[in-house]
Design a protein around this motif. Structure first.
Motif, short mmCIF file in Angstrom:
data_model
loop_
_atom_site.label_atom_id
_atom_site.label_comp_id
_atom_site.label_asym_id
_atom_site.label_seq_id
_atom_site.Cartn_x
_atom_site.Cartn_y
_atom_site.Cartn_z
N LEU A 26 0.84 -1.20 0.00
CA LEU A 26 0.00 0.00 0.00
C LEU A 26 0.88 1.25 0.00
O LEU A 26 0.55 2.25 -0.63
CB LEU A 26 -0.88 -0.02 1.25
CG LEU A 26 -2.20 0.71 1.22
CD1 LEU A 26 -3.07 0.19 0.11
CD2 LEU A 26 -2.91 0.55 2.56
N GLY A 27 1.99 1.18 0.71
CA GLY A 27 2.86 2.34 0.81
C GLY A 27 3.95 2.37 -0.23
O GLY A 27 4.84 3.21 -0.19
N GLU A 28 3.91 1.44 -1.17
CA GLU A 28 4.95 1.33 -2.18
C GLU A 28 5.02 2.60 -3.03
O GLU A 28 4.01 3.10 -3.48
CB GLU A 28 4.63 0.12 -3.05
CG GLU A 28 5.69 -0.24 -4.02
CD GLU A 28 5.30 -1.51 -4.77
OE1 GLU A 28 4.32 -2.15 -4.38
OE2 GLU A 28 5.97 -1.82 -5.75
N PHE A 29 6.23 3.09 -3.25
CA PHE A 29 6.34 4.30 -4.06
C PHE A 29 7.47 4.23 -5.09
O PHE A 29 7.23 4.32 -6.29
CB PHE A 29 6.54 5.52 -3.16
CG PHE A 29 6.79 6.78 -3.91
CD1 PHE A 29 5.77 7.36 -4.64
CD2 PHE A 29 8.04 7.37 -3.91
CE1 PHE A 29 6.00 8.52 -5.36
CE2 PHE A 29 8.27 8.52 -4.64
CZ PHE A 29 7.25 9.10 -5.35
N GLY A 30 8.67 4.00 -4.60
CA GLY A 30 9.84 4.07 -5.48
C GLY A 30 9.77 3.11 -6.66
O GLY A 30 10.07 3.49 -7.80
N VAL A 31 9.36 1.88 -6.39
CA VAL A 31 9.31 0.89 -7.45
C VAL A 31 8.27 1.29 -8.51
O VAL A 31 8.53 1.25 -9.71
CB VAL A 31 8.96 -0.51 -6.88
CG1 VAL A 31 8.88 -1.53 -8.00
CG2 VAL A 31 9.99 -0.93 -5.86
#
Lengths: 258, 223
Positions: free
Chosen positions: B156-161
């Motif tokens: 849910l908090g994934e950003f960079g990828v």
């Protein structure tokens, strides 16, 4: 109970870790005072590196470069980022900073005008003579542009797509890079078949690039010296007027201000 | 504020969690009980996404599974689309990215059961499958649930990828974290605040509910 033997070197390792963790908090005014921090739009990062290393050789002082999309750097400056000079990819953001009184009076100037190119690394795509109509090819599935909301090159790309009348037809093929550098990477790594990127990013890159002929507003790239900049900023700006710097700018495919 | 990115984030997190339950549970069991040589190396490999900056992981994926690489061409032949810029690609990336978050608690739970338990149940005539599903899995239930929830939350908090491989396509790869980032870049702080707040509230609710039930579950298991 027997005391456990400490693995040799543990103490030394801990000491190093400790020293490293506090090193950042020790004020080093002597060095920091001489180091300029320059924020540069992603498209101009590579020429800027060349210019900076020439400047460092000549002046003996150090320059720190921070690169990103113009939108992000602008937001960071508003929030008080400690930059001395800001090389933006448009004139909108520098003008806004001027209106907000965040820059040194009269420090805003145009340093380059950017150009858009259609870029591909797919050997089977011929760009020559096709213009933007190449985007309509069924073999072209993904077209990368920079985010039009934040990156000036994305905005220009969007204008070109609209002025050539193909935007509605290729809308579903568009993918957005966070800045022009990432957009370039999408094409370079061949995840996107084509991209509308800055001419500067294709300098010395493999693949093919042709200029975008469809109409878009000129990408006038301006720089400003920020209000609390170090005095050494003026030296760097003066350095920008020499012809060797202009050669670098031209080499990367930019136009120079008249 | 658009709700689509939020919905997409939950879809991605849920799909990732589902596949990680299938993948991470047997992997954790294997890592907990295997006696093969080089187990430490294996564990290090599976813990790697924990250490790698997400942008680095995203960059590796972009280059390794781009259309220039053999893996990328193979991927396109199977799925009919590029790895980057697709929801399926994001699911793959998220599975990789959240794998250690699922494996670690599960592995700990299996390890805490000890080898003796399996040996006893096998002596009493259960086969390997029965032993896994009737003895080990119920025993490690709390760890398995924790691993699943952590992988959900982490995705849910994934950003960079996603920033590296997503391409910010609305409805396909523009998840909440990316949308919030773009709002901030555009100085649309109201929309950024609103979406961040909703994300925070929902995540908090999901986590508290699960932890609450997990505690009750663990009490039931431990008696």
């Amino acid at each position: 109970m027997k005391r456990q033997k400490i693995i040799p070197g543990t103490k030394a390792a801990l000491l190093i870790i400790f020293a490293a963790s506090i090193a950042q908090f020790v004020p080093c005014k002597v060095w920091a005072g001489e180091t300029l921090t320059i924020a540069v739009a992603a498209n101009f990062y590579r020429p800027m590196q060349e210019i900076v290393s020439a400047y460092e050789k000549r002046s003996g002082s150090r320059v720190r470069l921070v690169s990103g999309s113009t939108g992000k750097l602008y937001a960071q400056i508003i929030e008080g980022a400690p930059f001395d000079i800001f090389f933006a990819a448009d004139r909108r953001r520098p003008a806004k900073l001027e209106r907000k009184g965040l820059i040194l009076p009269d420090s805003r100037f145009t340093y380059a005008t950017g150009k858009l190119v259609v870029y591909t690394t797919r050997p089977d795509i011929a760009l020559a003579g096709r213009g933007l109509s190449i985007l309509l090819d069924p073999g072209v599935r993904h077209v990368a542009i920079a985010n039009p909301k934040t990156a000036p090159y994305g905005r220009a790309a969007m204008q070109a797509l609209k002025s050539s009348g193909i935007y509605q037809k290729i809308k579903s093929k568009l993918v957005y890079g966070e800045n022009i550098g990432q957009t370039f990477l999408f094409v370079r790594s061949r995840n996107a078949d084509l991209g509308l990127v800055a001419a500067s990013s294709t300098y010395h890159a493999d693949g093919k690039a042709v200029p975008v002929l469809a109409a878009y507003d000129p990408i006038v790239q301006q720089a400003v010296t920020l209000r609390d900049a170090l005095p050494a900023s003026a030296r760097f700006i003066a350095f920008f007027a020499i012809s060797a710097v202009h050669d670098v700018i031209r080499k990367y495919g930019y136009g120079l201000p008249k | 504020m658009s709700w689509q990115p939020l919905w997409l984030s939950f879809e991605l997190a849920a799909t990732t969690m589902f596949f990680l339950l299938l993948i991470a549970t047997p992997l954790a069991w294997f890592l907990a009980f295997t006696r093969i040589r080089g187990r430490g190396v294996l564990e290090a490999v599976f813990a790697l996404p924990l250490v790698l900056p997400p942008t680095v992981l995203g960059y590796f994926l972009l280059v390794a599974i781009g259309s220039r690489s053999p893996i990328g061409q193979w991927y396109q032949a199977i799925f009919g689309s590029t790895f980057a810029f697709s929801f399926v690609g994001l699911v793959f990336a998220s599975i990789l990215y959240s794998l250690p978050f699922a494996v670690q608690p599960m592995q700990n739970a299996f390890e805490s059961l000890g080898r003796e338990l399996s040996e006893a149940s096998r002596t009493l005539g259960l086969n390997a499958w029965q032993n896994f599903f009737r003895i080990l899995l119920p025993g490690a239930r709390v760890g398995v649930v924790t691993g699943a929830v952590l992988s959900f939350a982490h995705t849910l908090g994934e950003f960079g990828v996603v920033l590296m491989i997503g391409g910010s396509i609305p409805g396909k790869t523009k998840v909440a974290s990316i949308a919030i980032y773009e709002y901030v870049e555009n100085l649309e702080y109201h929309a950024a605040n609103a979406m961040a707040l909703v994300l925070l509230a929902i995540s908090f609710t999901v986590l508290s509910v699960v932890y609450y039930y997990n505690r009750r579950l663990s009490r039931m298991v431990l008696g």
